[in-house]
Design a protein around this motif. Sequence first.
Motif, PDB file in Angstrom:
ATOM      1  N   THR A 197     -16.466 -27.328  20.201  1.00 31.29           N
ATOM      2  CA  THR A 197     -17.582 -27.545  19.289  1.00 31.29           C
ATOM      3  C   THR A 197     -18.614 -28.493  19.903  1.00 31.29           C
ATOM      4  O   THR A 197     -18.428 -29.045  20.985  1.00 31.29           O
ATOM      5  CB  THR A 197     -17.109 -28.188  17.969  1.00 31.29           C
ATOM      6  OG1 THR A 197     -16.878 -29.589  18.185  1.00 31.29           O
ATOM      7  CG2 THR A 197     -15.834 -27.559  17.453  1.00 31.29           C
ATOM      8  N   THR A 201     -19.828 -31.384  14.833  1.00 28.60           N
ATOM      9  CA  THR A 201     -18.724 -30.645  14.221  1.00 28.60           C
ATOM     10  C   THR A 201     -17.387 -31.315  14.514  1.00 28.60           C
ATOM     11  O   THR A 201     -16.516 -31.401  13.640  1.00 28.60           O
ATOM     12  CB  THR A 201     -18.710 -29.196  14.719  1.00 28.60           C
ATOM     13  OG1 THR A 201     -19.990 -28.606  14.481  1.00 28.60           O
ATOM     14  CG2 THR A 201     -17.642 -28.382  14.009  1.00 28.60           C
ATOM     15  N   ALA A 205     -14.841 -32.779  11.682  1.00 28.50           N
ATOM     16  CA  ALA A 205     -13.574 -32.067  11.493  1.00 28.50           C
ATOM     17  C   ALA A 205     -12.513 -32.947  10.858  1.00 28.50           C
ATOM     18  O   ALA A 205     -11.793 -32.516   9.943  1.00 28.50           O
ATOM     19  CB  ALA A 205     -13.085 -31.513  12.831  1.00 28.50           C
TER      20      ALA A 205
END
Length: 437
Positions: A197, A201, A205
């Motif tokens: 990613t 992101t 997460a």
Amino acid sequence: MTSIAVVGCGYLGAVHAACMAELGHEVVGLEVDLERVASLNDGRAPFHEPGLDDLLARGLASGRLSFTADPAAIAEVEVAFICVGTPQRRGELAADVSHVDAATATVAAHVTRAGALVVGKSTVPVGTAPRLAEELARTAPHLELAWNPEFLREGHAVDDTLEPDRLVLGVTSERAEAVLREVYATPIAGGTPVVVTDFATAELAKVAANSFLATKISFINAMAELCEAAGGDVVLLADAIGHDKRIGRSFLNAGLGFGGGCLPKDIRAFMARAGEVGADQALTFLREVDAINMRRRSRMVDLAIAGLGGSAIGRRVGVLGAAFKPHSDDIRDSPALNVAAQLQLQGADVVITDPEALDNARRLWPGLSYASTAQEACEGVDIVLLLTEWPEYVGLDPDELGTVVRRRHVLDGRNALDVRRWQAAGWDYRALGRPHV
């Protein structure tokens, strides 16, 4: 084999360092706490985590693992993991990232190998990684940043590191991805999925995962409140909805709610950061998630006082559990200790026991009373509270325990006891979200 530094050897860092050595890498753990360094170099984890002492012993014996307070030891490493804490700021919801900033600055000042990779594992507000990358580009352009969030469960951290259910790699170059794939070659070969990613992101997460889990726990605890009002049984309700594959049964155990050093502070920091980036409305539901969780503690206190006849003054209460969850000695934001302290403030004589967390509890709550065994904690009590579902407490013989209490009254804060067995032994059994028989 990759040469690795782990900067910060608290819970996350000590586990990560030992596991990286177990995977065959050469690892040095950098830690400013000299007492912790000495303990780790002796093969003794400064906290309870199943399997970690054995891992430390193997790593130290192999010569692949060492710990130090000297930053010069990390000069030639290929990868430096940042594993320091991000506690909640005092008086605020937001996370304190000062330790992450300091650790990154230490790496920038002491890692001299050109092309070395700095890898953040700490849980940080989204936007932290780009800021640190810009700082490294200015102060240490020979280093590159990546972000690789941790998804550890306390009590299962060794397995979660050696055999993770996923790896998230936030990178800005193919080279950084390749380095991390080499570091994690063993679990990847074993089938661990890899999600590659961008920075944002990867940062999101971890907090998104924790927020979802917290929401699921608070949802079933909200259902427990409704069950109490309507006469339902939240355990059977959880079974009924948990058979739906879209929902699943995990994290639907109603009870006292969540605590510890991650979920509570992470959802609060998530809300704070959402406001800072102009998306505060997206996470307003987390305020109710937090509120539901805290209400469970008050509800447990209310049920205990009701079980004591309406007043806690002069009554003796036995508390089973001090850690925020079993298989851990972590008492940060422990629901068990919170309930125990509230009952003491209302006049009860509270005695607490726990297999691993008593020393930590004594340091933080010296005014409470402690016992080394369940039998000792429950001697002459008017009510027993199960607040941390350690297997040894769930497996207690209710007949045997009944011989030491003054009154056979148990309040199951985790819905973990065998109701019929305890009732058959003459106990008045009560639990959150279940009918009182």
